[in-house]
Design a protein around this motif. Structure first.
Motif, short mmCIF file in Angstrom:
data_model
loop_
_atom_site.label_atom_id
_atom_site.label_comp_id
_atom_site.label_asym_id
_atom_site.label_seq_id
_atom_site.Cartn_x
_atom_site.Cartn_y
_atom_site.Cartn_z
N LYS A 1 22.45 -3.91 -3.32
CA LYS A 1 23.03 -2.60 -3.66
C LYS A 1 23.77 -2.63 -4.98
N TYR A 2 24.51 -3.72 -5.24
CA TYR A 2 25.39 -3.75 -6.42
C TYR A 2 24.87 -4.61 -7.56
N GLY A 3 24.13 -5.67 -7.27
CA GLY A 3 23.55 -6.51 -8.31
C GLY A 3 24.56 -7.41 -8.98
N TYR A 4 24.05 -8.42 -9.67
CA TYR A 4 24.90 -9.40 -10.35
C TYR A 4 25.45 -8.84 -11.65
N GLY A 5 26.68 -9.22 -11.96
CA GLY A 5 27.29 -8.74 -13.20
C GLY A 5 28.58 -9.48 -13.50
N VAL A 6 29.11 -9.29 -14.67
CA VAL A 6 30.30 -10.01 -15.11
C VAL A 6 31.52 -9.54 -14.32
N ALA B 1 26.70 -14.51 -12.22
CA ALA B 1 26.59 -14.04 -13.62
C ALA B 1 27.33 -14.96 -14.58
N TYR B 2 28.27 -15.73 -14.07
CA TYR B 2 29.01 -16.80 -14.74
C TYR B 2 30.12 -16.28 -15.65
N ALA B 3 29.78 -15.65 -16.75
CA ALA B 3 30.80 -15.17 -17.70
C ALA B 3 30.16 -14.13 -18.61
N GLY B 4 30.99 -13.43 -19.36
CA GLY B 4 30.47 -12.37 -20.21
C GLY B 4 30.55 -12.68 -21.69
N ARG B 5 29.87 -11.83 -22.47
CA ARG B 5 29.91 -11.89 -23.93
C ARG B 5 29.66 -10.48 -24.45
N LYS B 6 30.01 -10.24 -25.69
CA LYS B 6 29.74 -8.95 -26.30
C LYS B 6 28.32 -8.94 -26.89
N SER B 7 27.55 -7.93 -26.53
CA SER B 7 26.21 -7.78 -27.10
C SER B 7 26.32 -7.27 -28.54
N ASP C 1 28.58 -4.07 -26.12
CA ASP C 1 28.74 -3.99 -24.68
C ASP C 1 29.03 -5.36 -24.09
N LEU C 2 29.74 -5.38 -22.97
CA LEU C 2 30.00 -6.64 -22.27
C LEU C 2 28.83 -6.92 -21.35
N VAL C 3 28.16 -8.04 -21.58
CA VAL C 3 26.96 -8.41 -20.82
C VAL C 3 27.10 -9.87 -20.38
N PRO C 4 26.28 -10.29 -19.41
CA PRO C 4 26.30 -11.71 -19.03
C PRO C 4 26.02 -12.61 -20.22
#
Length: 436
Positions: free
Chosen positions: A332-337, A365-371, A375-378
């Motif tokens: 339902k929610y999926g993986y994400g930062v 998803a481990y951690a995020g970065r700026k695309s 945008d904040l993405v995995p």
């Protein structure tokens, strides 16, 4: 305030080193020495791992049972610390415990499953106040937590509690083992959700492979409410090229001390250093993981060596599903930062009531970065080659690769690719944590 768990607190017994290979006879000697003060007529409960943990419970538990039988204890039961995992089958329990028929142990007692979400099987043994939780977690989490645990651990049920388990780097607690076998191993939903969410809020890179973590301090404070004599057997094990289980260390006694002694050795044998990051990491997932709920350890333990914008391929033909227990919510929610998970928790009462799922979604998803678009993405892409179909992978924001078309030789000569066998067991870092 609780009385401290009445552990045999002389000094911990046992020994080990990164180079050690402790024999069965030596393991038996350590076990029997740690149990020497348990007298006739005692009621003993052994808390044991489930099939998702690779350890030598099938040796240690029979050693303990044989010794205590000769000491004429009144009974010795076993409780499986399966957390939110599905119960093992009878055959799996027989293989895991190394004794009995999966339901009972000869001339001793019963083998019980833990049901984390069944109120009738739980008992409250105390509460950690909001102020205490805030202190223990350095302000990361500040809600009061009722301490509900399997009713077998109610005061007066047993005189002695034995914990059997191995330690390895762990994404929620820093290292597995010790008090973690109480909370969340045989705990109710409140602390199960709180510990996982706390680990996610603290950040996987600030937690895994570290001993003194907010989650470790929280679960140890909770374990102090257990009203019995607790003896914790903590091992450090690896497998060699012939799949033989090698025991580097066994420490027995206080759950704090035995865990910390074992963790120092685990750091030397379970953490590998690459000296660089890779554009692609191919994880050949350890065979003990048959759902992504536990197979996500490939991401937890390899994410630190994947370049920003890189890819982690998880090859796991044995992996059947996302999670038998939590699969619907994951879909339902999926993986994400973690930042996205915090937004979803704030928006969704359903996810707020299932914080261990929200934590899993962020951990994988481990951690995020700026695309490039801001945008904040995995930080990296995860591609799954398993029995999980393409539509499901896309729904939960994972890449898909048909495991039947996977060819390891396509990656072996690429200098920007690292192939990791039995992925999910060892933690891979660029350099030691103290240098990061």
């Amino acid at each position: 305030m609780p009385t401290a768990a009445k552990t045999l607190r002389t000094d911990i017994s046992g020994y080990g080193s990164p180079d050690a290979d402790i024999s069965a006879a030596e393991l038996r000697e350590i076990v029997e020495g740690a149990l020497a003060k348990i007298g006739p007529g005692s009621r003993v409960l052994a808390i044991v791992p489930d099939k998702t943990r690779d350890d030598n419970t099938d040796l240690l538990l029979p050693f303990a049972a044989d010794f205590l039988r000769k000491k004429r204890v009144d009974k010795m039961d076993a409780l499986v610390a399966q957390g939110t995992h599905v119960p093992m089958t009878r055959d799996e329990k027989r293989e895991k415990l190394g004794i009995g028929d999966g339901n009972s142990m000869e001339n001793l007692g019963q083998v019980f499953d833990h049901s984390w979400s069944s109120p009738e099987n739980l008992v409250q043994i105390g509460e950690l106040s909001a102020q205490r939780v805030n202190e223990l977690t350095n302000g990361i989490y500040s809600n009061a937590i009722p301490l509900r645990i399997n009713s077998l651990l109610a005061p007066g049920e047993y005189d002695h509690i034995l914990i059997f388990g191995a330690t390895v780097p762990h994404e929620v607690a820093g290292f597995a083992g010790g008090a973690k076998y109480f909370f969340p191993g045989v705990a109710g939903p409140e602390l199960t959700h709180a510990t996982h969410w706390l680990g996610a809020l603290a950040g996987i890179e600030n937690t895994i492979g570290r001993v003194e973590t907010p989650t470790r301090h929280l679960i140890e404070a909770a374990a102090d409410f257990v009203d019995a004599n607790v003896i914790c057997f903590t091992t450090v094990v690896t497998r060699d090229q012939n799949d033989r289980l090698r025991t580097h260390a066994l420490f027995a006694g206080d759950f704090r001390q035995s865990l910390r002694a074992a963790a120092e050795i685990s750091k030397a044998v379970h953490i590998k250093y690459t000296g660089r990051k890779y554009k692609r990491v191919v994880a050949l997932l350890d065979e003990h993981y048959d759902e992504l709920w536990v197979g996500g350890k490939a991401s937890y333990k390899l994410g630190g060596i994947v370049e920003d914008g890189g890819e982690l391929i998880i090859f796991a033909p044995q992996l059947r599903c996302l999670s038998e227990t939590h699969g619907a919510l994951i879909e339902k929610y999926g993986y994400g930062v973690i930042e996205r998970m915090q937004e979803l928790v704030a928006e969704s009462g359903e996810l707020e009531e299932n914080l261990c799922v929200a934590a899993h979604l962020a951990h994988v998803a481990y951690a995020g970065r700026k695309s490039d678009a801001g945008d904040l993405v995995p930080r990296f892409k995860i591609t799954l080659a398993s029995q999980i179909d393409q539509a499901t992978c896309q729904k939960v924001h994972l890449g898909y690769l048909d495991y039947r078309k996977f060819r390891i030789e396509e990656y072996q000569d690429d200098l920007d690719t690292l192939i990791v066998e039995r992925a999910g067991r060892d933690l891979y870092l660029v350099k030691p944590l103290e240098q990061l």
